[in-house]
Motif scaffolding. Structure first.
Motif, PDB file in Angstrom:
ATOM      1  N   THR A  59     -44.920 -61.430   4.109  1.00 26.84           N
ATOM      2  CA  THR A  59     -43.824 -62.396   4.065  1.00 26.84           C
ATOM      3  C   THR A  59     -43.454 -62.872   5.476  1.00 26.84           C
ATOM      4  OG1 THR A  59     -42.095 -60.696   4.183  1.00 26.84           O
ATOM      5  CG2 THR A  59     -42.824 -61.379   1.980  1.00 26.84           C
ATOM      6  N   VAL A  70     -37.083 -57.261   1.853  1.00 24.64           N
ATOM      7  CA  VAL A  70     -38.129 -58.220   1.469  1.00 24.64           C
ATOM      8  C   VAL A  70     -39.149 -58.425   2.585  1.00 24.64           C
ATOM      9  CG1 VAL A  70     -36.554 -59.439  -0.080  1.00 24.64           C
ATOM     10  CG2 VAL A  70     -36.906 -60.313   2.238  1.00 24.64           C
ATOM     11  N   ASP A 117     -41.174 -67.473  -9.677  1.00 25.32           N
ATOM     12  CA  ASP A 117     -41.232 -66.186  -8.975  1.00 25.32           C
ATOM     13  C   ASP A 117     -39.875 -65.471  -8.929  1.00 25.32           C
ATOM     14  OD1 ASP A 117     -39.838 -67.789  -7.221  1.00 25.32           O
ATOM     15  OD2 ASP A 117     -41.136 -67.426  -5.491  1.00 25.32           O
ATOM     16  N   ARG A 141     -36.167 -64.147  -5.253  1.00 23.34           N
ATOM     17  CA  ARG A 141     -37.462 -64.792  -5.447  1.00 23.34           C
ATOM     18  C   ARG A 141     -38.563 -63.982  -4.765  1.00 23.34           C
ATOM     19  NH1 ARG A 141     -37.902 -70.890  -3.812  1.00 23.34           N
ATOM     20  NH2 ARG A 141     -40.016 -70.384  -4.495  1.00 23.34           N
ATOM     21  N   LYS A 142     -39.733 -63.950  -5.373  1.00 22.83           N
ATOM     22  CA  LYS A 142     -40.882 -63.287  -4.762  1.00 22.83           C
ATOM     23  C   LYS A 142     -41.648 -64.314  -3.939  1.00 22.83           C
ATOM     24  CE  LYS A 142     -41.329 -59.945  -8.541  1.00 22.83           C
ATOM     25  NZ  LYS A 142     -42.173 -59.476  -9.676  1.00 22.83           N
ATOM     26  N   ASP A 148     -37.080 -62.999  -9.816  1.00 22.66           N
ATOM     27  CA  ASP A 148     -37.061 -61.673 -10.431  1.00 22.66           C
ATOM     28  C   ASP A 148     -35.624 -61.337 -10.835  1.00 22.66           C
ATOM     29  OD1 ASP A 148     -37.061 -58.933 -11.000  1.00 22.66           O
ATOM     30  OD2 ASP A 148     -38.552 -58.481  -9.465  1.00 22.66           O
ATOM     31  N   LYS A 180     -34.405 -57.811  -9.971  1.00 18.78           N
ATOM     32  CA  LYS A 180     -34.100 -57.689  -8.540  1.00 18.78           C
ATOM     33  C   LYS A 180     -32.778 -58.370  -8.222  1.00 18.78           C
ATOM     34  CE  LYS A 180     -36.046 -58.637  -3.972  1.00 18.78           C
ATOM     35  NZ  LYS A 180     -37.156 -59.291  -3.226  1.00 18.78           N
ATOM     36  N   GLU A 228     -43.125 -66.235  -0.337  1.00 17.86           N
ATOM     37  CA  GLU A 228     -43.921 -65.858   0.831  1.00 17.86           C
ATOM     38  C   GLU A 228     -43.163 -66.163   2.118  1.00 17.86           C
ATOM     39  OE1 GLU A 228     -47.682 -67.826   0.496  1.00 17.86           O
ATOM     40  OE2 GLU A 228     -48.210 -66.791  -1.369  1.00 17.86           O
TER      41      GLU A 228
END
Length: 228
Positions: free
Chosen positions: A175, A170, A101, A141-142, A103, A106, A144
């Motif tokens: 999240t 974020v 995840d 990181r994407k 990015d 980003k 949760e």
């Protein structure tokens, strides 16, 4: 979403975490408060799956902490965790190899906002810049769940604003962000819930606004009262 039930962590005769039970939900920012040695880092490391509870359980979306949860939980430790040979760019590649995840685009944006240079070696960075690098790598990181252990340590006042803005970017309804710190005045402005831990035990936990109304005090003043 994240449930800690009667969690205990012992190191020989020392009890680092003593029976912590709480439930945390997505869409919220939590402040994990307490002085050094109160058990904040130990609890975070158990949630991140780096160490195991001596007793009790921690579950994420009803599943025990393990390989699957690590894919969704991003943890930023207080300790430096980059090899000396790494440049800022290498750190991004390192994370991209470990986390699906991650990015990179980003990460590059965050690095620029943090006034970091992709060519700089991590070992040559000041403590403040190293802290910014850890934040950039973690928030890219994407995930949760974001567990940020003392993200404001060693950061000057202006740089703190950059970091707080990056954290807020974020934050959304899907999240969960948990920030441990003793710099309560910086966190009070953005948190939804406050969790006070003392000597490994949970002292107070709840919605920040409700806590203020019930105690007729700010989170900062309550912190001073509890840990004085």
């Amino acid at each position: 979403m994240l449930v800690s039930k009667d969690v205990v962590k012992r190191y020989m005769s020392k009890v680092a975490v003593s029976g912590i039970s709480m439930q945390m939900e997505e869409g919220k920012i939590y402040a994990l408060l307490g002085p050094n040695g109160s058990g904040k880092t130990t609890w975070m490391k158990m949630v991140a799956g780096l160490i195991k509870p001596t007793m009790g359980s921690i579950t994420y979306n009803e599943l025990p902490i393990g390989i699957e949860s690590k894919k969704k939980i991003a943890y930023m430790s207080t300790e430096p965790f980059f090899y000396d040979y790494m440049t800022v760019k290498d750190v991004g590649k390192y994370y991209a190899d470990f986390f699906e995840d991650f990015d990179m685009a980003k990460y590059e944006r965050l690095v620029a906002k943090m006034d970091l240079n992709m060519k700089d070696k991590s070992k040559n960075l000041s403590s403040g810049l190293s802290a910014k690098l850890k934040i950039a790598a973690t928030l890219a990181r994407k995930a949760e769940v974001y567990l940020l252990d003392e993200p404001l340590n060693g950061i000057d006042i202006i740089a703190r604003d950059h970091i707080m803005n990056a954290i807020l970017e974020v934050a959304n309804e899907k999240t969960m962000i948990v920030i441990s710190s003793h710099l309560v005045d910086e966190l009070e402005k953005i948190i939804d819930n406050a969790i006070f831990i003392k000597s490994g035990a949970l002292v107070l936990n709840g919605d920040a606004e409700t806590i203020r109304k019930e105690h007729q005090k700010s989170i900062v003043d309550l912190y001073k009262e509890i840990y004085a």
